[in-house]
Design a protein around this motif. Sequence first.
Motif, PDB file in Angstrom:
ATOM      1  N   HIS B 207      19.082 -21.670   4.692  1.00  0.00           N
ATOM      2  CA  HIS B 207      19.746 -22.668   5.530  1.00  0.00           C
ATOM      3  C   HIS B 207      20.470 -23.711   4.680  1.00  0.00           C
ATOM      4  CE1 HIS B 207      20.605 -25.441   8.728  1.00  0.00           C
ATOM      5  NE2 HIS B 207      19.887 -26.404   8.171  1.00  0.00           N
ATOM      6  N   ALA B 208      21.589 -24.173   5.195  1.00  0.00           N
ATOM      7  CA  ALA B 208      22.332 -25.280   4.594  1.00  0.00           C
ATOM      8  C   ALA B 208      23.234 -25.857   5.674  1.00  0.00           C
ATOM      9  CB  ALA B 208      23.162 -24.802   3.393  1.00  0.00           C
ATOM     10  N   PHE B 209      23.645 -27.089   5.496  1.00  0.00           N
ATOM     11  CA  PHE B 209      24.620 -27.692   6.403  1.00  0.00           C
ATOM     12  C   PHE B 209      25.382 -28.762   5.648  1.00  0.00           C
ATOM     13  CE2 PHE B 209      23.037 -31.934   7.828  1.00  0.00           C
ATOM     14  CZ  PHE B 209      21.854 -31.972   7.118  1.00  0.00           C
ATOM     15  N   ASN B 210      26.465 -29.237   6.281  1.00  0.00           N
ATOM     16  CA  ASN B 210      27.272 -30.266   5.633  1.00  0.00           C
ATOM     17  C   ASN B 210      26.711 -31.637   5.990  1.00  0.00           C
ATOM     18  OD1 ASN B 210      29.227 -32.081   4.715  1.00  0.00           O
ATOM     19  ND2 ASN B 210      30.847 -30.535   4.892  1.00  0.00           N
ATOM     20  N   LEU B 211      25.968 -32.209   5.056  1.00  0.00           N
ATOM     21  CA  LEU B 211      25.323 -33.507   5.279  1.00  0.00           C
ATOM     22  C   LEU B 211      26.364 -34.609   5.433  1.00  0.00           C
ATOM     23  CD1 LEU B 211      22.603 -35.130   5.216  1.00  0.00           C
ATOM     24  CD2 LEU B 211      22.997 -35.401   2.758  1.00  0.00           C
ATOM     25  N   TYR B 212      27.414 -34.569   4.624  1.00  0.00           N
ATOM     26  CA  TYR B 212      28.433 -35.621   4.690  1.00  0.00           C
ATOM     27  C   TYR B 212      29.163 -35.587   6.045  1.00  0.00           C
ATOM     28  CZ  TYR B 212      27.985 -36.434  -0.393  1.00  0.00           C
ATOM     29  OH  TYR B 212      27.523 -36.740  -1.647  1.00  0.00           O
ATOM     30  N   ASP B 213      29.371 -34.383   6.560  1.00  0.00           N
ATOM     31  CA  ASP B 213      29.997 -34.246   7.881  1.00  0.00           C
ATOM     32  C   ASP B 213      29.124 -34.922   8.941  1.00  0.00           C
ATOM     33  OD1 ASP B 213      32.086 -32.366   9.545  1.00  0.00           O
ATOM     34  OD2 ASP B 213      30.143 -32.480  10.551  1.00  0.00           O
ATOM     35  N   HIS B 214      27.816 -34.708   8.850  1.00  0.00           N
ATOM     36  CA  HIS B 214      26.877 -35.326   9.793  1.00  0.00           C
ATOM     37  C   HIS B 214      26.949 -36.855   9.709  1.00  0.00           C
ATOM     38  CE1 HIS B 214      23.139 -36.284  11.895  1.00  0.00           C
ATOM     39  NE2 HIS B 214      22.727 -36.930  10.817  1.00  0.00           N
ATOM     40  N   ILE B 215      26.975 -37.385   8.487  1.00  0.00           N
ATOM     41  CA  ILE B 215      27.017 -38.846   8.331  1.00  0.00           C
ATOM     42  C   ILE B 215      28.358 -39.391   8.824  1.00  0.00           C
ATOM     43  CG2 ILE B 215      26.777 -40.768   6.724  1.00  0.00           C
ATOM     44  CD1 ILE B 215      25.382 -38.797   4.772  1.00  0.00           C
ATOM     45  N   ALA B 216      29.431 -38.664   8.496  1.00  0.00           N
ATOM     46  CA  ALA B 216      30.775 -39.140   8.845  1.00  0.00           C
ATOM     47  C   ALA B 216      30.981 -39.217  10.346  1.00  0.00           C
ATOM     48  CB  ALA B 216      31.831 -38.223   8.223  1.00  0.00           C
ATOM     49  N   ARG B 217      30.160 -38.510  11.099  1.00  0.00           N
ATOM     50  CA  ARG B 217      30.296 -38.489  12.551  1.00  0.00           C
ATOM     51  C   ARG B 217      29.396 -39.521  13.246  1.00  0.00           C
ATOM     52  NH1 ARG B 217      32.904 -33.852  14.423  1.00  0.00           N
ATOM     53  NH2 ARG B 217      33.367 -32.304  12.817  1.00  0.00           N
ATOM     54  N   ALA B 218      28.677 -40.310  12.489  1.00  0.00           N
ATOM     55  CA  ALA B 218      27.790 -41.294  13.115  1.00  0.00           C
ATOM     56  C   ALA B 218      28.609 -42.317  13.897  1.00  0.00           C
ATOM     57  CB  ALA B 218      26.956 -41.992  12.048  1.00  0.00           C
ATOM     58  N   ASP B 219      28.201 -42.568  15.123  1.00  0.00           N
ATOM     59  CA  ASP B 219      28.852 -43.616  15.914  1.00  0.00           C
ATOM     60  C   ASP B 219      28.017 -44.900  15.875  1.00  0.00           C
ATOM     61  OD1 ASP B 219      26.709 -42.701  17.368  1.00  0.00           O
ATOM     62  OD2 ASP B 219      27.752 -42.705  19.302  1.00  0.00           O
ATOM     63  N   ILE B 220      27.102 -44.950  14.919  1.00  0.00           N
ATOM     64  CA  ILE B 220      26.204 -46.082  14.767  1.00  0.00           C
ATOM     65  C   ILE B 220      26.176 -46.464  13.285  1.00  0.00           C
ATOM     66  CG2 ILE B 220      24.715 -45.652  16.752  1.00  0.00           C
ATOM     67  CD1 ILE B 220      22.987 -43.916  15.037  1.00  0.00           C
ATOM     68  N   THR B 221      25.798 -47.685  13.006  1.00  0.00           N
ATOM     69  CA  THR B 221      25.747 -48.148  11.622  1.00  0.00           C
ATOM     70  C   THR B 221      24.375 -48.713  11.310  1.00  0.00           C
ATOM     71  OG1 THR B 221      26.554 -50.326  12.286  1.00  0.00           O
ATOM     72  CG2 THR B 221      28.207 -48.724  11.563  1.00  0.00           C
ATOM     73  N   TRP B 222      24.018 -48.685  10.022  1.00  0.00           N
ATOM     74  CA  TRP B 222      22.730 -49.212   9.552  1.00  0.00           C
ATOM     75  C   TRP B 222      21.588 -48.633  10.386  1.00  0.00           C
ATOM     76  CZ3 TRP B 222      23.693 -51.626   5.088  1.00  0.00           C
ATOM     77  CH2 TRP B 222      24.926 -52.240   4.918  1.00  0.00           C
ATOM     78  N   ASN B 223      21.593 -47.333  10.478  1.00  0.00           N
ATOM     79  CA  ASN B 223      20.725 -46.661  11.429  1.00  0.00           C
ATOM     80  C   ASN B 223      20.328 -45.299  10.875  1.00  0.00           C
ATOM     81  OD1 ASN B 223      19.508 -46.961  13.826  1.00  0.00           O
ATOM     82  ND2 ASN B 223      21.302 -46.545  15.076  1.00  0.00           N
ATOM     83  N   PRO B 224      19.339 -45.239   9.997  1.00  0.00           N
ATOM     84  CA  PRO B 224      19.066 -43.993   9.276  1.00  0.00           C
ATOM     85  C   PRO B 224      18.577 -42.862  10.177  1.00  0.00           C
ATOM     86  CG  PRO B 224      17.904 -45.875   8.295  1.00  0.00           C
ATOM     87  CD  PRO B 224      18.432 -46.311   9.623  1.00  0.00           C
ATOM     88  N   SER B 225      19.040 -41.639   9.871  1.00  0.00           N
ATOM     89  CA  SER B 225      18.484 -40.464  10.540  1.00  0.00           C
ATOM     90  C   SER B 225      17.790 -39.598   9.495  1.00  0.00           C
ATOM     91  CB  SER B 225      19.579 -39.671  11.258  1.00  0.00           C
ATOM     92  OG  SER B 225      20.599 -39.286  10.370  1.00  0.00           O
ATOM     93  N   PHE B 226      16.601 -39.115   9.841  1.00  0.00           N
ATOM     94  CA  PHE B 226      15.856 -38.246   8.930  1.00  0.00           C
ATOM     95  C   PHE B 226      16.562 -36.898   8.863  1.00  0.00           C
ATOM     96  CE2 PHE B 226      11.367 -40.148   9.921  1.00  0.00           C
ATOM     97  CZ  PHE B 226      11.858 -41.411   9.684  1.00  0.00           C
ATOM     98  N   THR B 227      16.794 -36.419   7.646  1.00  0.00           N
ATOM     99  CA  THR B 227      17.460 -35.124   7.541  1.00  0.00           C
ATOM    100  C   THR B 227      16.595 -34.055   6.897  1.00  0.00           C
ATOM    101  OG1 THR B 227      18.453 -35.822   5.463  1.00  0.00           O
ATOM    102  CG2 THR B 227      19.760 -36.116   7.446  1.00  0.00           C
ATOM    103  N   SER B 228      15.691 -34.441   6.014  1.00  0.00           N
ATOM    104  CA  SER B 228      14.836 -33.444   5.357  1.00  0.00           C
ATOM    105  C   SER B 228      13.545 -34.122   4.908  1.00  0.00           C
ATOM    106  CB  SER B 228      15.554 -32.810   4.160  1.00  0.00           C
ATOM    107  OG  SER B 228      16.113 -33.800   3.314  1.00  0.00           O
ATOM    108  N   ILE B 229      12.470 -33.348   4.961  1.00  0.00           N
ATOM    109  CA  ILE B 229      11.141 -33.897   4.726  1.00  0.00           C
ATOM    110  C   ILE B 229      10.403 -33.037   3.695  1.00  0.00           C
ATOM    111  CG2 ILE B 229       9.025 -34.705   5.870  1.00  0.00           C
ATOM    112  CD1 ILE B 229      11.544 -35.722   7.274  1.00  0.00           C
ATOM    113  N   THR B 230       9.922 -33.681   2.625  1.00  0.00           N
ATOM    114  CA  THR B 230       9.022 -33.021   1.680  1.00  0.00           C
ATOM    115  C   THR B 230       7.678 -33.734   1.754  1.00  0.00           C
ATOM    116  OG1 THR B 230      10.858 -32.548   0.185  1.00  0.00           O
ATOM    117  CG2 THR B 230       8.648 -32.368  -0.732  1.00  0.00           C
ATOM    118  N   GLY B 231       6.682 -33.125   2.337  1.00  0.00           N
ATOM    119  CA  GLY B 231       5.408 -33.820   2.519  1.00  0.00           C
ATOM    120  C   GLY B 231       5.636 -35.082   3.324  1.00  0.00           C
ATOM    121  N   ALA B 232       5.311 -36.246   2.714  1.00  0.00           N
ATOM    122  CA  ALA B 232       5.563 -37.531   3.386  1.00  0.00           C
ATOM    123  C   ALA B 232       6.834 -38.186   2.870  1.00  0.00           C
ATOM    124  CB  ALA B 232       4.372 -38.459   3.173  1.00  0.00           C
TER     125      ALA B 232
END
Lengths: 163, 334
Positions: B207-232
Amino acid sequence: MSFKTRMASLASYEKGSIELNDDLKHYAFSNIFEVCSKSRPYERVMVASNLEYAAEAVRAEGTSPWYTAPHDEFAIVMDGEIEFTFFQLTDAEKPTHKSGAIRLQADPGGKRMGRVIARRGHEVLLPKGSAYQLKAAMPSVTLIQTSAGPESVEKWSEICVLK
Amino acid sequence: MNAVRIEKVQVIASAPDPVLGYRKFTFGSFSFERDAYFVHVRWPKGMHTIEVDRFLRAMVRDIGWGFFYGWIFFDDVFGTQNHYGTVDIFAGTYSKGHRDTGVDFLETFNTDDVRNAFETISVNWINEGYDPLRAPMETGSPLGSKTKEAAGPLIRGFEPARRMMGLPGDVTPRSDASGHPINRAFADVTYDKPTIEPEPGFEGQIHAFNLYDHIARADITWNPSFTSITGACICCVTSEEHMLPVIHGNDRNEWFIQLTDEIHWNIQDKNTGNPRGRIVMKSGDVCAMPADIRHQGFAPKRSMLMVFENGTPGLEQRYARGELEPFPITASRW
């Protein structure tokens, strides 16, 4: 209103600045492209470390060893193009260490799982239970979200702004 | 002065103001009242005024972040501290002037009660056409009297990935189809997709995806979205424009990785608020935010930021006890 997005690269990066009345070691300020401009190919240099977890900046150039880890890892390509090839691990190849990447001593013996070709901005899953190898025809940069492990290289004094 | 309210506390709304139309709210010992320009917070012995745009931008993020890690300062006086089950609302607790004159106040509530109170206040005070999650140039004004309450969800963009964004059954990256066009500030970037070639039987495992494309489409600011998790270890990404409408005080170390453009960070001592200096992060820069500071970011142009968080439960207590150093790279590692 027009915009110009600035994305640094190995060929063109400009580090920011840190001006603090504090011990700069507490901030460990570095630049991924500067780190990779001085790294050996596939040297996994820690640029972030949060207890057992780490982010490693990797200069991808040529073909890497085969790696595996006992947990998922994730690679974000920051510059260039990198091919990631994946194989299943045989039982004998499954890692017994606790965390982080380790290199296999020989080519993996399991089934080929597939490959991903990723460029700047792409995030790639390096799944638990697989062996992976990176290839880059031109010097490229990737940042790997992982845990600290046998392949992690720490050289904070060399990479960080200290004055 | 501190008070603990562990019993259920409900927010109490007044009748609408006959002139401006907004309700006044009482929650525990605090009251919240807004007028055309400002929010007035009152507590026993004290009162504080915050500009309404800043207050609402801070409040909706505080809700969406689940009160985040540690302290969220709406400004130098008022804010919240997360205890992961309970939340402090404080006024002047971390302001020397307030403490010295004895007008500081802190009250502890159950998290769900604070969330409900903040949501109730926000819903009543946010008019249609104003979206506090958007950059100031992308939304209307919160000033003036009450018109029509904004429709749609109060918060959005907070659904965390469980393993990695885009995997089957996990959170889906933003796209045109999801109603998220590329933001104007990132329209100059070319976005392509990674080539994914699984062998038969391994579909969904590679699996892979375009992370920058996802960020560039944010309609919100200063609002982190979790994208990948290693343990905690949580990798969050966010698009940042204008200013972080809160000052964040860490209860643990975190790391910032500047993906594009630049952000200027003001750094303060966590307990006193005294300035320690500033950091300018440019594309490719990596910097720790130690556990003993407050930080506030300013992004002259919309930028992409990645944040590495350690979500290990109970970590805040280990830092608070001094069991862990308030900075990530300890002396023996240099």
